[in-house]
Structures are given as structure tokens and as C-alpha cells.
Design a protein around this motif. Structure first.
Motif, short mmCIF file in Angstrom:
data_model
loop_
_atom_site.label_atom_id
_atom_site.label_comp_id
_atom_site.label_asym_id
_atom_site.label_seq_id
_atom_site.Cartn_x
_atom_site.Cartn_y
_atom_site.Cartn_z
N GLN A 104 0.82 -1.20 0.00
CA GLN A 104 0.00 0.00 0.00
C GLN A 104 0.86 1.26 0.00
OE1 GLN A 104 -3.23 0.08 -0.42
NE2 GLN A 104 -3.59 -2.13 -0.27
N GLY A 105 1.92 1.26 0.81
CA GLY A 105 2.76 2.44 0.92
C GLY A 105 3.61 2.70 -0.30
N SER A 106 3.78 1.70 -1.16
CA SER A 106 4.58 1.85 -2.38
C SER A 106 3.79 2.47 -3.52
CB SER A 106 5.12 0.48 -2.83
OG SER A 106 6.00 -0.06 -1.85
N LYS A 107 2.49 2.65 -3.34
CA LYS A 107 1.66 3.19 -4.41
C LYS A 107 2.02 4.65 -4.71
CE LYS A 107 -2.37 0.18 -3.81
NZ LYS A 107 -3.79 0.10 -3.43
N VAL A 108 2.10 4.95 -6.00
CA VAL A 108 2.36 6.31 -6.45
C VAL A 108 1.16 6.78 -7.25
CG1 VAL A 108 3.86 7.81 -7.83
CG2 VAL A 108 4.85 5.90 -6.54
N PHE A 109 0.61 7.92 -6.83
CA PHE A 109 -0.54 8.51 -7.51
C PHE A 109 -0.10 9.75 -8.29
CE2 PHE A 109 -1.99 6.21 -3.80
CZ PHE A 109 -3.06 5.47 -4.29
N GLU A 110 -1.01 10.29 -9.03
CA GLU A 110 -0.70 11.47 -9.85
C GLU A 110 -0.14 12.62 -9.02
OE1 GLU A 110 -3.72 11.64 -13.58
OE2 GLU A 110 -4.67 11.76 -11.60
N GLU A 111 -0.64 12.78 -7.80
CA GLU A 111 -0.27 13.95 -7.00
C GLU A 111 0.43 13.62 -5.69
OE1 GLU A 111 -3.74 16.39 -6.52
OE2 GLU A 111 -4.35 16.13 -8.61
N CYS A 112 0.66 12.36 -5.39
CA CYS A 112 1.38 12.03 -4.16
C CYS A 112 1.86 10.58 -4.19
CB CYS A 112 0.50 12.26 -2.93
SG CYS A 112 -0.90 11.11 -2.79
N GLY A 113 2.69 10.26 -3.20
CA GLY A 113 3.21 8.90 -3.09
C GLY A 113 4.66 8.82 -3.55
N PRO A 114 5.37 7.80 -3.09
CA PRO A 114 4.91 6.75 -2.17
C PRO A 114 4.73 7.26 -0.75
CG PRO A 114 7.26 6.52 -2.55
CD PRO A 114 6.80 7.63 -3.47
N SER A 115 4.06 6.44 0.08
CA SER A 115 3.77 6.81 1.47
C SER A 115 4.60 5.92 2.39
CB SER A 115 2.28 6.67 1.77
OG SER A 115 1.50 7.43 0.86
N LEU A 116 5.90 6.21 2.45
CA LEU A 116 6.81 5.35 3.19
C LEU A 116 6.49 5.29 4.68
CD1 LEU A 116 10.21 6.46 1.56
CD2 LEU A 116 8.54 4.78 0.74
N GLN A 117 5.84 6.31 5.18
CA GLN A 117 5.55 6.36 6.61
C GLN A 117 4.57 5.29 7.07
OE1 GLN A 117 4.48 8.46 4.34
NE2 GLN A 117 2.41 9.23 4.77
N ILE A 118 3.85 4.66 6.14
CA ILE A 118 2.86 3.65 6.55
C ILE A 118 3.40 2.23 6.46
CG2 ILE A 118 1.01 5.20 5.81
CD1 ILE A 118 0.39 3.17 3.57
#
Length: 218
Positions: free
Chosen positions: A94-108
Motif C-alpha cells: 500500500q505504501g509503495s503506491k504512487v498517484f498522480e499527486e502524491c506517493g509513495p507513502s513510506l511512513q505507513i
């Protein structure tokens, strides 16, 4: 008996041929509801349908499995080593997902899996465009490649135990609906077994592009 008929897949390792996994779909009477007892009824009905068609021994791989090994092999139970840390597999995905305006979310990465899924679900960052892990970008196609690759990485060091203890003909995940979802831990596990039988597991674990090349381009 339920009047609802559902169709769900059983995944079988494919030792020879082009595809790593053979997917066979079976119709069965679906028990509606969210109670665990209903889900277990559906697992039994699906496995019974597979058995009538010659697939004698099937393992449910999910938190709903009757077998301890099936629950142990659930992606929600597995951990994967990332930079020397053992982290929940689902949270890393889940945290590796990259979206158009944000990501990845390494903190999760260290979140509990359900918390990580909820965090990503609540983001408003546009459409998913890819994945990023340890500074490397990964594509969306094949659609299940990145998830499956993380799954086999998490289990690759346990392959001797798996081959000695997990002796089944096919694998299911009752929560997986192919009409609505892409990723399936039962399919990923069948891929793991095929890769091991073909002596390709070690290469697949360290080389995402090689692993992805072995999958259908879906």
C-alpha cells in the motif's frame, strides 16, 4: 440452500507450459453475509465443486482459512524484509503506491495492514500511476506483477519448509472476486510453487522485470 450462484477461481501451479498458473473457475451456491461462518461455507462449497472436477486437495489462503498454514500464508500475516527491517507485506504494498499527486507513502510501511489500506483509501491524490520501492519505480502492467513479486519475495527464504509442509493441488482466496479485484494471494502462491519447480525462483526474486515477463500482460 442459497439461490445465488457465484463463480470463483482455483489456482493450480503449472510446472510446464507458457503460463505459471492454471486458473479454473467453478460455480457454487453462494452464502451471503459478512459473518465468518458464511465465508467458511463459501470456502467449503468452492472446494467441493473443485473436488467434483478432480482437484482433490485445495488450500484456502486467507485469514478465513480453516487451516493454520492457510492463515499463515495470508498476505495480511506475512512480513517482508526492506532495508533490514521486517515489515507487514500488505503495508509495504500500500505504501509503495504512487498517484498522480502524491506517493509513495513510506511512513505507513510499519502500520498494521488494515490501517495502511484505510490510509491509502482515504487519500485524494488522483489515479494510481505506478509503484516505488527502495528508490526504484515499478509499472502498473502486468496489473498483478508488483503485488505478486512482493509476495514471493516474502516467502522465498521459506521455500524448503513450504515444499515439505504445503502439499496441495490448488489454492483459493474466497475474498478475491476477479470481476472487481486484481491481486490475489492464492494466485501469487501458485506462482511461487511453479517458479520453484522450474528452478526460476531465485532469479525472479531479485529481478522484477524477469518475473513480470513470465506473467500474462493483463
Amino acid at each position: 440452500m442459497s439461490d445465488i450462484v457465484a463463480s470463483r477461481p482455483v489456482f493450480l501451479p503449472n510446472i510446464k507450459g507458457t503460463l505459471l498458473v492454471q486458473e479454473r473457475n467453478f460455480d457454487f451456491s453462494w452464502s451471503s453475509g459478512f459473518a465468518e461462518s458464511q465465508k467458511k461455507k463459501n470456502i467449503m462449497a468452492l472446494h467441493a465443486a473443485a473436488k467434483r472436477d478432480g482437484i482433490e486437495c485445495v488450500l484456502e489462503i486467507s485469514t478465513k482459512s480453516e487451516e493454520p498454514v492457510g492463515r499463515k500464508l495470508s498476505a495480511f500475516s506475512l512480513k517482508i524484509e526492506i532495508d533490514g527491517r521486517m515489515l507487514p507485506l500488505e503495508s509495504v504494498y500500500q505504501g509503495s503506491k504512487v498517484f498522480e499527486e502524491c506517493g509513495p507513502s513510506l511512513q505507513i510501511f510499519e502500520y498494521e495492514p488494515r490501517q495502511a489500506k484505510r490510509y491509502i483509501r482515504e487519500l485524494d491524490c488522483g489515479r494510481l500511476v505506478g509503484f516505488e520501492l527502495q528508490g526504484k519505480r515499478y509499472p502498473l502492467s502486468p496489473k498483478n506483477a508488483f503485488y505478486d513479486w512482493l509476495y514471493i519475495r516474502a516467502l522465498a527464504n521459506h521455500i524448503e519448509w513450504i515444499e515439505a509442509k504445503v502439499q496441495y493441488d490448488g489454492y483459493t482466496d474466497i475474498e478475491f472476486n476477479p470481476e472487481k479485484q486484481v491481486n490475489c494471494q492464492a494466485r501469487a502462491f501458485a506462482e511461487l510453487r511453479s517458479l520453484s519447480a522450474r528452478s526460476k525462483l531465485d532469479k525472479a526474486v531479485v529481478n522484477f522485470d524477469y518475473f513480470a515477463s513470465l506473467l500474462p500482460a493483463i
